[in-house]
Design a protein around this motif. Structure first.
Motif, mmCIF file in Angstrom:
data_model
loop_
_atom_site.group_PDB
_atom_site.id
_atom_site.type_symbol
_atom_site.label_atom_id
_atom_site.label_comp_id
_atom_site.label_asym_id
_atom_site.label_seq_id
_atom_site.Cartn_x
_atom_site.Cartn_y
_atom_site.Cartn_z
ATOM 1 N N ARG A 151 0.832 -1.199 0.000
ATOM 2 C CA ARG A 151 0.000 0.000 0.000
ATOM 3 C C ARG A 151 0.878 1.266 0.000
ATOM 4 N NH1 ARG A 151 -6.172 0.691 1.438
ATOM 5 N NH2 ARG A 151 -6.269 1.954 -0.420
ATOM 6 N N TYR A 152 2.179 1.140 -0.247
ATOM 7 C CA TYR A 152 3.053 2.307 -0.136
ATOM 8 C C TYR A 152 3.662 2.737 -1.467
ATOM 9 C CZ TYR A 152 2.824 1.503 4.911
ATOM 10 O OH TYR A 152 2.386 1.329 6.198
ATOM 11 N N LYS A 153 3.052 2.319 -2.596
ATOM 12 C CA LYS A 153 3.637 2.692 -3.894
ATOM 13 C C LYS A 153 3.738 4.204 -4.047
ATOM 14 C CE LYS A 153 2.776 -1.201 -6.987
ATOM 15 N NZ LYS A 153 1.961 -1.685 -8.128
ATOM 16 N N TYR A 154 2.835 4.938 -3.388
ATOM 17 C CA TYR A 154 2.800 6.392 -3.563
ATOM 18 C C TYR A 154 3.923 7.086 -2.798
ATOM 19 C CZ TYR A 154 0.811 6.418 1.131
ATOM 20 O OH TYR A 154 0.632 6.242 2.483
ATOM 21 N N VAL A 155 4.579 6.341 -1.888
ATOM 22 C CA VAL A 155 5.611 6.991 -1.045
ATOM 23 C C VAL A 155 6.728 7.558 -1.908
ATOM 24 C CG1 VAL A 155 7.429 6.497 0.635
ATOM 25 C CG2 VAL A 155 5.090 5.721 1.068
ATOM 26 N N GLY A 156 7.082 6.831 -2.980
ATOM 27 C CA GLY A 156 8.151 7.318 -3.870
ATOM 28 C C GLY A 156 7.828 8.700 -4.413
ATOM 29 N N GLU A 157 6.550 8.942 -4.661
ATOM 30 C CA GLU A 157 6.132 10.262 -5.196
ATOM 31 C C GLU A 157 6.226 11.330 -4.103
ATOM 32 O OE1 GLU A 157 6.294 8.621 -8.397
ATOM 33 O OE2 GLU A 157 5.312 10.554 -8.666
ATOM 34 N N LEU A 158 5.929 10.946 -2.867
ATOM 35 C CA LEU A 158 6.061 11.917 -1.755
ATOM 36 C C LEU A 158 7.529 12.279 -1.534
ATOM 37 C CD1 LEU A 158 3.510 10.531 0.890
ATOM 38 C CD2 LEU A 158 3.280 12.590 -0.529
ATOM 39 N N LEU A 159 8.431 11.309 -1.756
ATOM 40 C CA LEU A 159 9.867 11.606 -1.584
ATOM 41 C C LEU A 159 10.308 12.679 -2.575
ATOM 42 C CD1 LEU A 159 11.364 7.998 -1.092
ATOM 43 C CD2 LEU A 159 10.666 9.662 0.667
ATOM 44 N N ARG A 160 9.689 12.696 -3.748
ATOM 45 C CA ARG A 160 10.048 13.705 -4.758
ATOM 46 C C ARG A 160 9.668 15.103 -4.272
ATOM 47 N NH1 ARG A 160 10.132 11.337 -10.216
ATOM 48 N NH2 ARG A 160 9.327 13.282 -11.060
ATOM 49 N N MET A 161 8.763 15.152 -3.272
ATOM 50 C CA MET A 161 8.328 16.465 -2.739
ATOM 51 C C MET A 161 9.118 16.822 -1.483
ATOM 52 S SD MET A 161 4.239 15.883 -3.242
ATOM 53 C CE MET A 161 3.751 17.592 -3.048
ATOM 54 N N GLY A 162 10.133 15.976 -1.155
ATOM 55 C CA GLY A 162 10.984 16.295 -0.005
ATOM 56 C C GLY A 162 10.566 15.624 1.279
ATOM 57 N N ALA A 163 9.602 14.679 1.182
ATOM 58 C CA ALA A 163 9.203 13.958 2.408
ATOM 59 C C ALA A 163 10.335 13.033 2.828
ATOM 60 C CB ALA A 163 7.933 13.142 2.142
ATOM 61 N N ARG A 164 10.344 12.732 4.160
ATOM 62 C CA ARG A 164 11.376 11.797 4.666
ATOM 63 C C ARG A 164 10.631 10.570 5.204
ATOM 64 N NH1 ARG A 164 14.641 15.727 8.015
ATOM 65 N NH2 ARG A 164 15.527 17.134 6.489
ATOM 66 N N ILE A 165 10.600 9.497 4.376
ATOM 67 C CA ILE A 165 9.837 8.295 4.717
ATOM 68 C C ILE A 165 10.689 7.076 4.383
ATOM 69 C CG2 ILE A 165 7.682 7.009 4.326
ATOM 70 C CD1 ILE A 165 6.590 9.618 2.976
ATOM 71 N N LYS A 166 10.689 6.123 5.293
ATOM 72 C CA LYS A 166 11.344 4.836 5.026
ATOM 73 C C LYS A 166 10.269 3.755 5.113
ATOM 74 C CE LYS A 166 16.050 5.187 4.913
ATOM 75 N NZ LYS A 166 15.873 6.261 3.882
ATOM 76 N N THR A 167 10.204 2.916 4.091
ATOM 77 C CA THR A 167 9.219 1.821 4.157
ATOM 78 C C THR A 167 9.951 0.489 4.152
ATOM 79 O OG1 THR A 167 9.011 1.680 1.760
ATOM 80 C CG2 THR A 167 7.458 3.130 2.915
ATOM 81 N N GLU A 168 9.357 -0.457 4.866
ATOM 82 C CA GLU A 168 9.893 -1.826 4.919
ATOM 83 C C GLU A 168 8.678 -2.753 4.989
ATOM 84 O OE1 GLU A 168 13.391 -2.273 5.422
ATOM 85 O OE2 GLU A 168 13.141 -4.439 5.103
ATOM 86 N N GLY A 169 8.268 -3.341 3.847
ATOM 87 C CA GLY A 169 7.091 -4.210 3.851
ATOM 88 C C GLY A 169 5.850 -3.412 4.211
ATOM 89 N N ARG A 170 5.216 -3.766 5.329
ATOM 90 C CA ARG A 170 3.950 -3.140 5.713
ATOM 91 C C ARG A 170 4.155 -1.951 6.666
ATOM 92 N NH1 ARG A 170 -0.839 -6.737 5.406
ATOM 93 N NH2 ARG A 170 -0.330 -8.526 4.096
ATOM 94 N N VAL A 171 5.453 -1.605 6.904
ATOM 95 C CA VAL A 171 5.753 -0.532 7.865
ATOM 96 C C VAL A 171 6.312 0.678 7.129
ATOM 97 C CG1 VAL A 171 7.120 0.132 9.879
ATOM 98 C CG2 VAL A 171 6.220 -2.209 9.685
ATOM 99 N N ALA A 172 5.826 1.868 7.516
ATOM 100 C CA ALA A 172 6.396 3.117 6.991
ATOM 101 C C ALA A 172 6.774 3.985 8.180
ATOM 102 C CB ALA A 172 5.384 3.842 6.119
ATOM 103 N N VAL A 173 8.025 4.483 8.184
ATOM 104 C CA VAL A 173 8.465 5.400 9.239
ATOM 105 C C VAL A 173 8.530 6.789 8.620
ATOM 106 C CG1 VAL A 173 10.303 5.967 10.867
ATOM 107 C CG2 VAL A 173 9.784 3.554 10.338
ATOM 108 N N VAL A 174 7.758 7.709 9.171
ATOM 109 C CA VAL A 174 7.634 9.055 8.591
ATOM 110 C C VAL A 174 8.307 10.062 9.519
ATOM 111 C CG1 VAL A 174 6.034 10.820 7.746
ATOM 112 C CG2 VAL A 174 5.427 8.376 7.572
ATOM 113 N N GLU A 175 9.359 10.713 9.023
ATOM 114 C CA GLU A 175 10.027 11.761 9.809
ATOM 115 C C GLU A 175 9.553 13.117 9.293
ATOM 116 O OE1 GLU A 175 14.268 11.721 9.375
ATOM 117 O OE2 GLU A 175 14.484 13.696 10.327
#
Ligand code: EPZ
Length: 419
Positions: A332-356
């Motif tokens: 469910r985190y395919k969109y995270v890559g797009e948020l990173l392009r906006m400067g978000a700081r997110i690490k995903t591992e399987g079903r877990v996302a860590v958002v700084e």
């Protein structure tokens, strides 16, 4: 392909209304196949997924009419138990027609829904339950061929290994005109299930729900009824996330706050002031959101998986780090890559996302990867500094009706442009 151009950084202020629930209206439209005569559904959202369902019903031979947000369906002349491959690919959720098709026609022919943006979309729970109720279903070369040797489903006790929403809906639609009583254990408890049961009861079905157990006494026929679709709880959560992420002060109207009563506390945890009324929620955001320390998605009444993406987008600009755990879908985190392009700081591992959380995002050119991921990009772009251009809007348009109108009415600098 059209894109949404958003100039972010403007607090959203004012009122925005939600539409009828996408995830309620799709099974309701399948259910109209079972009711003799002309059923009338009100508060139907103008979504592409709804259009897909109306095409499926028309292909069956139903008489379908749509006037504004009212849809009428009469299945009396329907005689084609087939869903085309094109429509199945467009509408993975059209598997919810299977039970109704078999109950109406005694057979059903459709293609396997296949995987989608959220990972594989297995239907093993649907098929095993329908087989227990008397269906003979063969799967070959991606096609499903189903029939009822006795002409009707027969009542059984069925237990779901997981409270699948779609499987619960399919079993309900199969059991309401079955021969005998069906008891469904570990059923899904989402509000959309209750809405479907309410319509079927209005059509003459005998359904008794007790928590995760649903008891259905089959009746020979159902008669058409009129029904108003419940408000979309995920759209409500999405707009609240947008108001929160932009430091705004806005009210989401025409909603059902009790359907998001596991979502609202997260906004309070982020420092938002909430005023909850019968059909609206006002949210006043702090200058900067506090972090969400921990969010895990669960079947209803737990936190809804579909609302996690918009809230994760708001969390990208919160003060602190939070952990999101997705327990419903595999990816469910395919969109995270797009948020990173906006400067978000997110690490995903399987079903877990860590958002700084970061002080601010910056606008960028991004593409929707799926429906709720697209909603997350809109929330992030509204909060970001500068201009974003969001493409692949066909994903977003499946679940949000004309979001740019509602959002611009509360101060968003957003417009849809064709190439
Ligand atoms: C419905 O999907 C919704 N879609 C989803 O909303 C929602 O996220 C989901 O329920 C959970 O609430 C519609 O109602 C059209 P499930 P559904 O069957 O029915 C696994 C949105 O964004 N599973 O409850 O497909 C499945 O893989 C969409 O609006 C099996 O393993 O959800 C998933 O991991 C996304 N075998 C989990 O169960 C099965 O036979 C939950 O699926 C069926 C499901």
């Amino acid at each position: 392909m059209s894109r949404l151009l958003i100039d972010g950084g403007y607090p959203l202020r004012g009122e925005i209304a939600v539409h009828g629930a996408k995830n309620a209206v799709l099974p309701l439209l399948a259910a109209t196949l079972l009711a003799d005569g002309e059923s009338v559904l009100h508060n139907v959202p103008p979504l592409s997924d709804v259009g897909g369902c109306l095409e499926i019903l028309t292909d069956f031979g139903c008489r379908v009419r749509q006037e504004g947000r009212t849809v009428t369906v009469c299945p009396d002349q329907a005689d084609k138990p087939v869903i085309s491959d094109r429509l199945m690919r467009r509408m993975r959720s059209s598997i919810v027609f299977l039970g109704a098709m078999m109950a109406r026609f005694g057979e059903a022919h459709l293609s396997y829904p296949g995987g989608c943006e959220l990972g594989p979309r297995p239907i093993d729970l649907h098929l095993s339950a329908l087989r227990q109720l008397g269906a003979v279903i063969t799967e070959e070369r991606g096609q499903l061929h189903a029939c009822l040797p006795d002409g009707r489903f027969h009542g059984e006790t069925v237990s779901l290994a997981f409270p699948s929403v779609g499987a619960t809906e399919n079993i309900l639609l199969a059991a309401v005109t079955a021969d005998g009583v069906t008891t469904l254990l570990n059923a899904a408890r989402e509000p959309e299930i209750s809405d479907l049961a309410a319509y079927l009861t209005a059509c003459g079905a005998h359904i008794h729900t007790d928590g995760g157990t649903i008891r259905i006494e089959g009746v020979p026929r159902l008669a058409a009824a009129e029904h108003t679709v419940i408000p979309d709880r995920i759209e409500a959560a999405t707009y609240l996330a947008a108001i929160a992420a932009t430091g705004g002060d806005g009210t989401v109207t025409a909603c059902c706050p009790q359907h998001i009563d596991t979502v609202l506390p997260l906004f309070s945890e982020m420092g938002c002031q909430l005023s909850v009324y019968a059909d609206r929620v006002r949210l006043k955001a702090p200058r900067r959101l506090k972090r969400i320390p921990y969010l895990r998605t669960m079947p209803y009444p737990g936190f809804p998986t579909d609302a996690a993406a918009p809230l994760l987008a708001a969390a990208t600009v919160a003060d602190g780090t939070g952990v999101f755990v997705e327990n419903i879908f595999e990816c469910r985190y395919k969109y995270v890559g797009e948020l990173l392009r906006m400067g978000a700081r997110i690490k995903t591992e399987g079903r877990v996302a860590v958002v700084e959380g970061v002080k601010s995002l910056s606008g960028a050119a991004v593409d929707c990867t799926d429906l709720r991921g697209g909603a997350a990009l809109v929330v992030a772009a509204l909060a970001a500094e500068g201009r974003s251009a969001i493409g692949e809007l066909q994903h977003l348009d499946r679940g949000y009706a004309d979001p740019e109108s509602g959002l611009s009415a509360i101060g968003a600098r957003i417009r849809r442009v064709d190439p």
